[in-house]
Every structure is written in structure tokens, then in C-alpha cells.
Design a protein around this motif. Structure first.
Motif, PDB file in Angstrom:
ATOM      1  N   LEU A 193      -6.996   6.696  86.011  1.00  0.00           N
ATOM      2  CA  LEU A 193      -6.912   6.100  84.831  1.00  0.00           C
ATOM      3  C   LEU A 193      -8.272   5.444  84.416  1.00  0.00           C
ATOM      4  O   LEU A 193      -9.283   5.862  83.593  1.00  0.00           O
ATOM      5  N   ARG A 194      -8.568   4.528  85.289  1.00  0.00           N
ATOM      6  CA  ARG A 194      -9.961   3.742  85.225  1.00  0.00           C
ATOM      7  C   ARG A 194     -10.036   3.028  86.583  1.00  0.00           C
ATOM      8  O   ARG A 194      -8.867   2.800  87.121  1.00  0.00           O
ATOM      9  N   ARG A 230      -4.782  -3.428  89.663  1.00  0.00           N
ATOM     10  CA  ARG A 230      -4.420  -4.642  88.944  1.00  0.00           C
ATOM     11  C   ARG A 230      -3.054  -5.143  89.009  1.00  0.00           C
ATOM     12  O   ARG A 230      -2.677  -6.272  88.896  1.00  0.00           O
ATOM     13  N   PHE A 231      -2.185  -4.051  89.085  1.00  0.00           N
ATOM     14  CA  PHE A 231      -0.787  -4.498  88.720  1.00  0.00           C
ATOM     15  C   PHE A 231      -0.005  -4.521  89.893  1.00  0.00           C
ATOM     16  O   PHE A 231       1.182  -4.534  89.889  1.00  0.00           O
ATOM     17  N   GLU A 249     -10.493  -5.607  85.500  1.00  0.00           N
ATOM     18  CA  GLU A 249      -9.385  -5.015  84.763  1.00  0.00           C
ATOM     19  C   GLU A 249      -8.681  -6.171  84.439  1.00  0.00           C
ATOM     20  O   GLU A 249      -7.844  -6.160  83.790  1.00  0.00           O
ATOM     21  N   ILE A 274     -18.433   0.772  83.947  1.00  0.00           N
ATOM     22  CA  ILE A 274     -18.270   2.131  83.792  1.00  0.00           C
ATOM     23  C   ILE A 274     -19.399   3.033  84.364  1.00  0.00           C
ATOM     24  O   ILE A 274     -20.147   2.513  85.253  1.00  0.00           O
ATOM     25  N   ASN A 283     -22.462   5.018  86.040  1.00  0.00           N
ATOM     26  CA  ASN A 283     -23.829   4.671  86.043  1.00  0.00           C
ATOM     27  C   ASN A 283     -24.585   5.409  84.818  1.00  0.00           C
ATOM     28  O   ASN A 283     -24.136   6.698  84.493  1.00  0.00           O
ATOM     29  N   ARG A 319     -25.919   8.914  85.450  1.00  0.00           N
ATOM     30  CA  ARG A 319     -24.857  10.002  85.829  1.00  0.00           C
ATOM     31  C   ARG A 319     -24.775  10.238  87.106  1.00  0.00           C
ATOM     32  O   ARG A 319     -23.829  11.145  87.408  1.00  0.00           O
ATOM     33  N   LEU A 337     -21.363   2.549  73.656  1.00  0.00           N
ATOM     34  CA  LEU A 337     -21.240   2.392  75.269  1.00  0.00           C
ATOM     35  C   LEU A 337     -21.881   3.887  75.505  1.00  0.00           C
ATOM     36  O   LEU A 337     -21.336   4.749  75.112  1.00  0.00           O
ATOM     37  N   LEU A 338     -22.743   3.643  76.438  1.00  0.00           N
ATOM     38  CA  LEU A 338     -23.385   5.068  76.779  1.00  0.00           C
ATOM     39  C   LEU A 338     -22.327   5.909  77.695  1.00  0.00           C
ATOM     40  O   LEU A 338     -21.547   5.346  78.529  1.00  0.00           O
ATOM     41  N   PRO A 351     -21.722   8.946  80.024  1.00  0.00           N
ATOM     42  CA  PRO A 351     -22.754   9.808  80.612  1.00  0.00           C
ATOM     43  C   PRO A 351     -21.948  11.218  80.881  1.00  0.00           C
ATOM     44  O   PRO A 351     -22.604  12.323  80.639  1.00  0.00           O
ATOM     45  N   GLN A 352     -20.618  11.358  80.795  1.00  0.00           N
ATOM     46  CA  GLN A 352     -20.039  12.740  80.584  1.00  0.00           C
ATOM     47  C   GLN A 352     -20.442  13.363  79.553  1.00  0.00           C
ATOM     48  O   GLN A 352     -20.677  14.646  79.176  1.00  0.00           O
ATOM     49  N   LYS A 402     -23.071  12.970  77.585  1.00  0.00           N
ATOM     50  CA  LYS A 402     -24.414  13.479  77.644  1.00  0.00           C
ATOM     51  C   LYS A 402     -24.471  14.510  78.500  1.00  0.00           C
ATOM     52  O   LYS A 402     -25.393  15.616  78.121  1.00  0.00           O
ATOM     53  N   ALA A 403     -23.707  14.737  79.435  1.00  0.00           N
ATOM     54  CA  ALA A 403     -24.089  15.818  80.527  1.00  0.00           C
ATOM     55  C   ALA A 403     -23.709  17.298  79.814  1.00  0.00           C
ATOM     56  O   ALA A 403     -24.107  18.227  79.712  1.00  0.00           O
ATOM     57  N   LYS A 440      -9.776  10.484  76.650  1.00  0.00           N
ATOM     58  CA  LYS A 440      -8.741  10.710  77.303  1.00  0.00           C
ATOM     59  C   LYS A 440      -7.699  11.007  76.347  1.00  0.00           C
ATOM     60  O   LYS A 440      -7.473  10.357  75.340  1.00  0.00           O
ATOM     61  N   ARG A 459      -2.242  -2.736  77.305  1.00  0.00           N
ATOM     62  CA  ARG A 459      -2.086  -3.117  78.503  1.00  0.00           C
ATOM     63  C   ARG A 459      -2.608  -2.271  79.773  1.00  0.00           C
ATOM     64  O   ARG A 459      -3.312  -2.533  80.900  1.00  0.00           O
ATOM     65  N   LEU A 460      -2.303  -0.913  79.464  1.00  0.00           N
ATOM     66  CA  LEU A 460      -2.411  -0.043  80.839  1.00  0.00           C
ATOM     67  C   LEU A 460      -3.466   1.097  80.527  1.00  0.00           C
ATOM     68  O   LEU A 460      -4.448   1.269  81.019  1.00  0.00           O
ATOM     69  N   LEU A 461      -3.049   1.857  79.216  1.00  0.00           N
ATOM     70  CA  LEU A 461      -3.852   3.014  78.871  1.00  0.00           C
ATOM     71  C   LEU A 461      -5.298   2.852  78.619  1.00  0.00           C
ATOM     72  O   LEU A 461      -6.098   3.837  78.758  1.00  0.00           O
ATOM     73  N   SER A 462      -5.441   1.630  77.977  1.00  0.00           N
ATOM     74  CA  SER A 462      -6.953   1.593  77.838  1.00  0.00           C
ATOM     75  C   SER A 462      -7.350   0.169  78.165  1.00  0.00           C
ATOM     76  O   SER A 462      -6.576  -0.701  78.294  1.00  0.00           O
ATOM     77  N   ASN A 463      -8.783  -0.040  78.375  1.00  0.00           N
ATOM     78  CA  ASN A 463      -9.402  -1.116  78.825  1.00  0.00           C
ATOM     79  C   ASN A 463     -10.059  -1.750  77.442  1.00  0.00           C
ATOM     80  O   ASN A 463     -11.063  -1.196  77.126  1.00  0.00           O
ATOM     81  N   VAL A 488     -11.834  -4.036  76.651  1.00  0.00           N
ATOM     82  CA  VAL A 488     -13.184  -4.275  76.673  1.00  0.00           C
ATOM     83  C   VAL A 488     -14.140  -3.123  76.377  1.00  0.00           C
ATOM     84  O   VAL A 488     -15.187  -3.514  76.014  1.00  0.00           O
ATOM     85  N   ILE A 489     -13.911  -1.903  76.963  1.00  0.00           N
ATOM     86  CA  ILE A 489     -14.842  -0.921  76.780  1.00  0.00           C
ATOM     87  C   ILE A 489     -14.298   0.209  75.849  1.00  0.00           C
ATOM     88  O   ILE A 489     -14.911   1.228  75.668  1.00  0.00           O
TER      89      ILE A 489
END
Lengths: 241, 91
Positions: free
Chosen positions: A61-62, A68-69, A98, A107, A109, A112, B15-16, B18-19, B21-22, B42, B66-70, B72-73
Motif C-alpha cells: 500500500l505505502r 502503523r496499525f 504514517e 515518497i 526518491n 528514481r 509532487l514528483l 518517478p513512476q 516519469k519513467a 492506485k 484512514r488507510l487507502l490513502s495518506n 499528506v501526499i
């Protein structure tokens, strides 16, 4: 002063890799290491806790999103809220972000690529469990090894972090000068490590636990672990608890 | 009732990625040189047992934050929450 060795808990999640090096580093620096398991709601009477590096839950997921849970994290949140020292290294840093125990996020680098090399980091504040007793401007050599270490935060959040002195480490050259060529992952403002407002929770992408033994290379991790052991035995700051 | 939900999670603009960009860098090699701003996100599909559509949608929103996304980003968008009348969710 007390003669008791500080007890430092090291949490192992499924996929943690650097828990054993963290345990070794604590012992090498004179502390008592307390191995902890992610599935238990118990911090083993630790004075400080390290969330080590690795790939908890396969980074699914991330990075850090599932860890964190984990049951241990409830205890850790209460421990952090009580003002006790908490350190997140690499994946541990990602987990703390998180969990919203630290600001910002990590996130992929900017370059890449996975990076694995020695870096120099400049201490920005002595107000953290890893930098207590160190002087701002001091440069420490430690390794990084990560694919997702680019620190990001909203513009206003970054301004607030800088204003409140929440940046603990920045990537730099051996003399402490900043520059894009010294920033291994494109982190905003060359940020390698941050702390929370209270100053008891700190996270960083570099690995001080791999830079302890002089037989194996640079020892920039020694001052950080010395600071942690010292912080672990200090009384909780009044007002936090 | 069973409901099938589809959630799209993407990195916030600016937000950059990279995927992305590739992928963007690889497309010209295949002859597509008119592509820009490739972003990789996703797609999450869920089956939810809930009393009604509103309850299912509310729950999917909570889970997205709460879980599927953050937050912040990332941005999470619920693309669809529909009744699983024919049992597709069991597949």
C-alpha cells in the motif's frame, strides 16, 4: 546520575531488517536492549523505543501504512504522548509519519533509484533524543539505503516546521554545506530527519545503527546513540505528562 | 446488502511521480512522442456488506482517508459504490 543502564526497546515488525543492528548498537553503546514484537501491546518497561529499518509488511500500500496499525503502536502512541523518547529509522521514520506522530511523508526518491551510500548529515537542533548534547552545525557520517526517502510536506507545513525548528538533520557535504549533489533522494530542504513539536519523537532516513563499529567504517551513529541513551534516562519534561 | 466500491488513489498534483516519469520517458521509444504529464496511481476495489448505499459510501470514504490513502501526499476519489446485485463481488 544513575548507574542503571538505559533500557531501549527495539520493535520487530514482519519485514523489519535492521532490528538486530539496532539491538547491537544499543548494547555497544552501553544500553540494555529490549527486543519487542509488533503484535504485543507491551513495551517491556523500555525507557526509549526504536522503530528500526526494513520493509514492514512488504511496503504494501505505502511504506509504513500497515505497520502503523500494529498492536504495539497503540502503546507506542501513549508512550510518545507521555514525552518518552521514540526514534524511527528509515522504515521506522516512514511508520511514524504514517501514524502522524511526525509531520510530512516519504515518497519515492526523486532520482528514481534505490540509493545505498554514505552521506553526511548536519545537526540542525539539539532538541531531539538523537541530538541531545550535540551542537547545531555538527556533521555526522552515516549510511542511507532506501528507495522511498524523499521527504515531502505541504508548503505551509514546511514553513511551520522550519519556523518551529522541527528539522533535526539535513544532507550536506563533509563541511556542512548544502547542495543538490549531497541530497541523495531529492528531499525538500535537504531534510534527512525531523522531530515532533514536543521534541521527544524523531525520525531519520539514514542509519546510525550501521555506523557504530569503527572496524566497519565511519562512526557517525555513535553520538546519536549516546544522545539516545542519555535522553532515555532523563526525567519526563514537566507539563508533557 | 453487498456493495462494490472502486477507489482511485493518486499522488497530489505537484509532487514528483518517478513512476510516471519513467513511463513518460519510455513512450517516445515506442513512437508516441506526444505524451506528457503521465501520473501513476492506485485502484482499489472493495466489497462492503452494509445496510444501505449511504452507509457503504460513508464507510468507503472513512477507509479511503484512514488507510487507502495518506492525505499528506495523496488524493482518494471514490469512483463508484454500487449494489452487488449479481454477486460480482464474490469473484
Amino acid at each position: 546520575m544513575t548507574a542503571r543502564a538505559p533500557r531501549v526497546g527495539v520493535v520487530t515488525f514482519p519485514g523489519s531488517l535492521d532490528d538486530r543492528d539496532a539491538v547491537r548498537a544499543v548494547r555497544a553503546m552501553g544500553g540494555e536492549a529490549v527486543p519487542l514484537w509488533h503484535g504485543e501491546r507491551d513495551l517491556g518497561g523500555a525507557d526509549a523505543v526504536i522503530l528500526p529499518g526494513g520493509f514492514s509488511y512488504g511496503d504494501y500500500l505505502r511504506t509504513g501504512a500497515i505497520a502503523r496499525f500494529a498492536p504495539v503502536m497503540e502503546e507506542l502512541r501513549a508512550f510518545a504522548d507521555a514525552g518518552r523518547p521514540v526514534v524511527g529509522i528509515c522504515n521506522g521514520f516512514q511508520i511514524l509519519c504514517e501514524a502522524s506522530l511526525l509531520p510530512g511523508a516519504l515518497i519515492r526518491n526523486a532520482g528514481r533509484r534505490f540509493v545505498c551510500r554514505w552521506v553526511d548529515v548536519r545537526v540542525e537542533t539539539s532538541l531531539s533524543p538523537l541530538t541531545a548534547g550535540l551542537v547545531a552545525g555538527e556533521v555526522l557520517r552515516v549510511p542511507v539505503k532506501h528507495g522511498e526517502g524523499q521527504f515531502v510536506a505541504r508548503g505551509d507545513e514546511l514553513d511551520r516546521m522550519e519556523g518551529d525548528g522541527l528539522v533535526v538533520f539535513r544532507y550536506c557535504d563533509p563541511d556542512g554545506a548544502l547542495g543538490a549533489e549531497h541530497n541523495p533522494n531529492g528531499s525538500a530542504a535537504a531534510i534527512a530527519g525531523v522531530r515532533n513539536e514536543a521534541g521527544n519523537v524523531v525520525g531519520l532516513m539514514p542509519h546510525p545503527e550501521h555506523a557504530i563499529d569503527p572496524d566497519l567504517g565511519p562512526t557517525g551513529g555513535q553520538p546519536m546513540f549516546a544522545a539516545l541513551l542519555q535522553s532515555a534516562l532523563e526525567p519526563v519534561a514537566s507539563g508533557i505528562r | 446488502m453487498r456493495y462494490v466500491a472502486r477507489v482511485e488513489v493518486s499522488l497530489k498534483p505537484g509532487l514528483l511521480d518517478p513512476q510516471g516519469k519513467a513511463i513518460e520517458g519510455s513512450l517516445p521509444a515506442l513512437g508516441w512522442s506526444n505524451v506528457s504529464d503521465v501520473r501513476v496511481g492506485k485502484y482499489v476495489r472493495l466489497v462492503v456488506d452494509a445496510t444501505d448505499l449511504e452507509a457503504a459510501t460513508t464507510q468507503v470514504g472513512d477507509m479511503s482517508r484512514r488507510l487507502l490513502s495518506n492525505p499528506v501526499i495523496e488524493d482518494a476519489v471514490i469512483r463508484e459504490v454500487v449494489e452487488d446485485a449479481v454477486g460480482n463481488g464474490r469473484a
